[in-house]
Design a protein around this motif. Structure first.
Motif, PDB file in Angstrom:
ATOM      1  N   LYS A  50      -0.472   1.850  -4.641  1.00 50.64           N
ATOM      2  CA  LYS A  50       0.447   3.155  -4.014  1.00 50.64           C
ATOM      3  C   LYS A  50       0.245   2.995  -2.530  1.00 50.64           C
ATOM      4  O   LYS A  50      -0.703   3.616  -2.322  1.00 50.64           O
ATOM      5  CB  LYS A  50       0.969   3.897  -4.695  1.00 50.64           C
ATOM      6  CG  LYS A  50       1.863   3.684  -5.783  1.00 50.64           C
ATOM      7  CD  LYS A  50       1.860   5.141  -6.601  1.00 50.64           C
ATOM      8  CE  LYS A  50       3.029   4.820  -8.156  1.00 50.64           C
ATOM      9  NZ  LYS A  50       2.860   5.964  -8.895  1.00 50.64           N
ATOM     10  N   LYS A  51       0.767   3.725  -1.440  1.00 53.51           N
ATOM     11  CA  LYS A  51       0.809   4.388  -0.130  1.00 53.51           C
ATOM     12  C   LYS A  51       1.482   5.153   0.300  1.00 53.51           C
ATOM     13  O   LYS A  51       2.436   5.207  -0.634  1.00 53.51           O
ATOM     14  CB  LYS A  51       1.323   2.436   1.005  1.00 53.51           C
ATOM     15  CG  LYS A  51       0.335   1.686   1.034  1.00 53.51           C
ATOM     16  CD  LYS A  51       0.841   0.162   1.636  1.00 53.51           C
ATOM     17  CE  LYS A  51       0.549   0.843   2.977  1.00 53.51           C
ATOM     18  NZ  LYS A  51       0.759  -0.019   3.867  1.00 53.51           N
ATOM     19  N   ARG A  52       1.197   5.746   1.329  1.00 56.90           N
ATOM     20  CA  ARG A  52       2.266   6.977   1.540  1.00 56.90           C
ATOM     21  C   ARG A  52       3.172   6.321   1.943  1.00 56.90           C
ATOM     22  O   ARG A  52       3.153   5.848   3.228  1.00 56.90           O
ATOM     23  CB  ARG A  52       1.268   7.986   2.725  1.00 56.90           C
ATOM     24  CG  ARG A  52      -0.554   8.288   2.012  1.00 56.90           C
ATOM     25  CD  ARG A  52      -1.205   9.308   2.702  1.00 56.90           C
ATOM     26  NE  ARG A  52      -0.109  10.701   3.648  1.00 56.90           N
ATOM     27  CZ  ARG A  52      -0.069  11.007   3.803  1.00 56.90           C
ATOM     28  NH1 ARG A  52      -1.123  10.810   5.239  1.00 56.90           N
ATOM     29  NH2 ARG A  52       0.543  11.869   4.620  1.00 56.90           N
ATOM     30  N   GLN A 107       4.197  -3.825  -2.845  1.00 59.18           N
ATOM     31  CA  GLN A 107       4.392  -5.551  -3.435  1.00 59.18           C
ATOM     32  C   GLN A 107       5.279  -5.871  -2.243  1.00 59.18           C
ATOM     33  O   GLN A 107       6.845  -5.771  -2.508  1.00 59.18           O
ATOM     34  CB  GLN A 107       5.411  -4.868  -4.368  1.00 59.18           C
ATOM     35  CG  GLN A 107       5.733  -6.015  -5.583  1.00 59.18           C
ATOM     36  CD  GLN A 107       3.970  -6.223  -6.092  1.00 59.18           C
ATOM     37  OE1 GLN A 107       3.513  -7.177  -5.770  1.00 59.18           O
ATOM     38  NE2 GLN A 107       3.765  -6.227  -7.673  1.00 59.18           N
ATOM     39  N   LYS A 108       4.761  -6.843  -1.788  1.00 60.51           N
ATOM     40  CA  LYS A 108       5.673  -7.605  -0.871  1.00 60.51           C
ATOM     41  C   LYS A 108       5.808  -9.399  -1.149  1.00 60.51           C
ATOM     42  O   LYS A 108       5.448  -9.961  -2.568  1.00 60.51           O
ATOM     43  CB  LYS A 108       4.898  -7.698   0.423  1.00 60.51           C
ATOM     44  CG  LYS A 108       4.932  -7.161   0.744  1.00 60.51           C
ATOM     45  CD  LYS A 108       3.606  -6.976   2.439  1.00 60.51           C
ATOM     46  CE  LYS A 108       3.190  -5.915   3.014  1.00 60.51           C
ATOM     47  NZ  LYS A 108       2.314  -6.930   4.473  1.00 60.51           N
ATOM     48  N   LEU A 109       7.869  -8.703  -1.710  1.00 61.06           N
ATOM     49  CA  LEU A 109       8.232 -10.434  -3.052  1.00 61.06           C
ATOM     50  C   LEU A 109       7.920 -11.540  -2.221  1.00 61.06           C
ATOM     51  O   LEU A 109       6.921 -12.320  -3.025  1.00 61.06           O
ATOM     52  CB  LEU A 109       9.795 -10.223  -2.732  1.00 61.06           C
ATOM     53  CG  LEU A 109      10.578  -8.859  -3.693  1.00 61.06           C
ATOM     54  CD1 LEU A 109      11.543  -9.321  -2.742  1.00 61.06           C
ATOM     55  CD2 LEU A 109       9.866  -8.660  -4.802  1.00 61.06           C
ATOM     56  N   PHE A 125       6.042  18.924 -10.427  1.00 63.65           N
ATOM     57  CA  PHE A 125       5.026  18.848  -8.797  1.00 63.65           C
ATOM     58  C   PHE A 125       4.252  17.024  -8.830  1.00 63.65           C
ATOM     59  O   PHE A 125       4.799  16.899  -7.586  1.00 63.65           O
ATOM     60  CB  PHE A 125       3.846  19.891  -8.862  1.00 63.65           C
ATOM     61  CG  PHE A 125       4.556  21.224  -8.986  1.00 63.65           C
ATOM     62  CD1 PHE A 125       4.915  21.468  -6.970  1.00 63.65           C
ATOM     63  CD2 PHE A 125       4.331  22.459  -9.032  1.00 63.65           C
ATOM     64  CE1 PHE A 125       5.505  22.557  -7.011  1.00 63.65           C
ATOM     65  CE2 PHE A 125       4.812  23.351  -9.282  1.00 63.65           C
ATOM     66  CZ  PHE A 125       5.424  23.319  -7.996  1.00 63.65           C
ATOM     67  N   GLY A 126       4.250  16.824  -9.986  1.00 63.41           N
ATOM     68  CA  GLY A 126       3.453  15.023  -9.975  1.00 63.41           C
ATOM     69  C   GLY A 126       5.041  14.397  -9.842  1.00 63.41           C
ATOM     70  O   GLY A 126       5.125  13.373  -8.910  1.00 63.41           O
ATOM     71  N   VAL A 127       5.811  14.460 -10.396  1.00 64.41           N
ATOM     72  CA  VAL A 127       7.515  13.444  -9.969  1.00 64.41           C
ATOM     73  C   VAL A 127       8.130  14.039  -8.205  1.00 64.41           C
ATOM     74  O   VAL A 127       7.794  12.998  -7.689  1.00 64.41           O
ATOM     75  CB  VAL A 127       8.528  14.400 -10.022  1.00 64.41           C
ATOM     76  CG1 VAL A 127       9.541  12.927 -10.188  1.00 64.41           C
ATOM     77  CG2 VAL A 127       8.032  13.460 -11.949  1.00 64.41           C
ATOM     78  N   MET A 128       7.618  15.228  -7.538  1.00 66.19           N
ATOM     79  CA  MET A 128       7.724  15.639  -5.808  1.00 66.19           C
ATOM     80  C   MET A 128       6.753  14.818  -5.420  1.00 66.19           C
ATOM     81  O   MET A 128       7.633  14.514  -4.709  1.00 66.19           O
ATOM     82  CB  MET A 128       7.594  17.426  -5.901  1.00 66.19           C
ATOM     83  CG  MET A 128       8.870  17.936  -6.564  1.00 66.19           C
ATOM     84  SD  MET A 128      10.428  17.805  -5.283  1.00 66.19           S
ATOM     85  CE  MET A 128       9.639  19.462  -4.727  1.00 66.19           C
ATOM     86  N   LYS A 129       5.651  14.374  -5.985  1.00 63.10           N
ATOM     87  CA  LYS A 129       4.764  13.755  -4.773  1.00 63.10           C
ATOM     88  C   LYS A 129       4.695  12.410  -5.326  1.00 63.10           C
ATOM     89  O   LYS A 129       3.913  11.772  -3.606  1.00 63.10           O
ATOM     90  CB  LYS A 129       3.001  14.531  -5.663  1.00 63.10           C
ATOM     91  CG  LYS A 129       2.436  13.798  -4.703  1.00 63.10           C
ATOM     92  CD  LYS A 129       1.311  13.936  -5.590  1.00 63.10           C
ATOM     93  CE  LYS A 129      -0.615  13.608  -4.644  1.00 63.10           C
ATOM     94  NZ  LYS A 129      -2.076  12.977  -5.520  1.00 63.10           N
ATOM     95  N   GLU A 130       5.526  12.012  -5.993  1.00 63.06           N
ATOM     96  CA  GLU A 130       5.685  10.320  -5.793  1.00 63.06           C
ATOM     97  C   GLU A 130       6.963   9.877  -4.423  1.00 63.06           C
ATOM     98  O   GLU A 130       7.298   9.141  -4.048  1.00 63.06           O
ATOM     99  CB  GLU A 130       6.509  10.266  -6.933  1.00 63.06           C
ATOM    100  CG  GLU A 130       5.749   9.994  -8.521  1.00 63.06           C
ATOM    101  CD  GLU A 130       4.772   8.161  -8.183  1.00 63.06           C
ATOM    102  OE1 GLU A 130       4.917   7.842  -7.262  1.00 63.06           O
ATOM    103  OE2 GLU A 130       3.470   9.088  -8.722  1.00 63.06           O
ATOM    104  N   ALA A 131       7.360  10.865  -4.434  1.00 61.96           N
ATOM    105  CA  ALA A 131       8.294  10.945  -3.391  1.00 61.96           C
ATOM    106  C   ALA A 131       7.633  10.936  -1.661  1.00 61.96           C
ATOM    107  O   ALA A 131       8.635   9.996  -1.141  1.00 61.96           O
ATOM    108  CB  ALA A 131       9.725  11.655  -3.135  1.00 61.96           C
TER     109      ALA A 131
END
Length: 276
Positions: A2-4, A77-79, A65-71
């Protein structure tokens, strides 16, 4: 991995900046103070979280807040890289046997891919592998939908609590009609809560919920490709055939880019035969 995801904070910041600039342009710097009201903030934020606590269980509220953080994050992941991985796995499986893929697990970061490879190594039938991995996708979608529903409800409740705050302000204003000079300021304060609720809903909660839904769709899409790749490797498909099959999932631009990269790689190998 995961990246920002910078687009989410940039979008929120841009939205608030445009609102602030509109206020400053119309009312000047001193006019900004008129749009700040502690009571209105307490009504909207306090009422919003009170409604959410009634609507959801404790463990679901903890996800908020965990779900909000996911946004604010995205999966890198490059196809094309994913397709090359399965082509490599297919080549090794045909050359050394399916059991040789266990040695590839250390280089694979995605747990879903690891699970698929292990199922293939265990010798399960393609239909069984497909059922098991699709069941995990369904479970993932349900988890994501459950967490996302808290953000969606926040987007639904925020404007309502803004309106409730406005009604409270109007009641207080009407109770002080004997002083006409207070009507304008009191009316403005009464409307601020509606502004707060609407902005929170349409600039924060609802866009985030929509982005989370899109992320889930992208993750499901990638996992479907992974399932096709695992089954192709397990069934002993020709690596070139598997590559063509998985490349069908790529967009037109991605296909052109991948073909160009493959051509460069081939030319590099031709120019350096010792590397082949």
């Amino acid at each position: 991995m995961k990246k920002r995801d910078l687009l989410t904070p940039i979008g929120i910041t841009l939205g608030f900046m445009m609102i602030a600039m509109a206020i400053v342009t119309s009312a000047g710097i001193t006019g900004v103070v008129a749009f700040v009201d502690v009571a209105s903030i307490l009504i909207v934020v306090g009422g919003l979280f009170g409604s959410l606590m009634i609507n959801f269980k404790g463990d679901e509220m903890k996800m908020f807040f965990g779900v909000m953080k996911e946004a604010f994050s995205k999966t890198d992941q490059k196809l094309p890289d994913l397709i090359r991985l399965f082509v490599r796995l297919s080549e090794r499986a045909r050359r050394e046997g399916i059991l040789a893929l266990e040695n590839e697990l250390e280089e694979v970061e995605d747990p879903f891919i690891k699970k698929g490879i292990l199922l293939a190594v265990d010798g399960l039938e393609p239909e069984v592998i497909n059922d098991i991995m699709n069941a995990e996708i369904i479970a993932m979608e349900e988890r994501h939908a459950k967490g996302r529903s808290v953000v969606e409800k926040a987007g639904e409740y925020a404007p309502s609590w803004g309106m409730i705050g406005t009604l409270i302000g109007l009641i207080l204003m009407l109770g002080n009609l004997q002083d006409p000079s207070t009507l304008g300021p009191n009316m403005a304060i009464a409307l601020i809560t509606t502004l707060y609720g609407t902005v929170l809903a349409n600039l924060v909660f609802l866009p985030m919920a929509s982005k989370l839904e899109n992320k889930t769709g992208e993750e499901v899409f990638i996992r479907q490709i992974i399932i096709e790749g695992v089954i192709g490797v397990q069934s002993g498909q020709n690596p070139r055939v598997l590559e063509e099959k998985l490349s069908a999932f790529l967009s037109g631009d991605a296909k052109v880019k991948e073909e160009a990269e493959d051509k460069i790689a081939e030319e590099s190998l031709e120019g350096n035969p010792n590397e082949a």
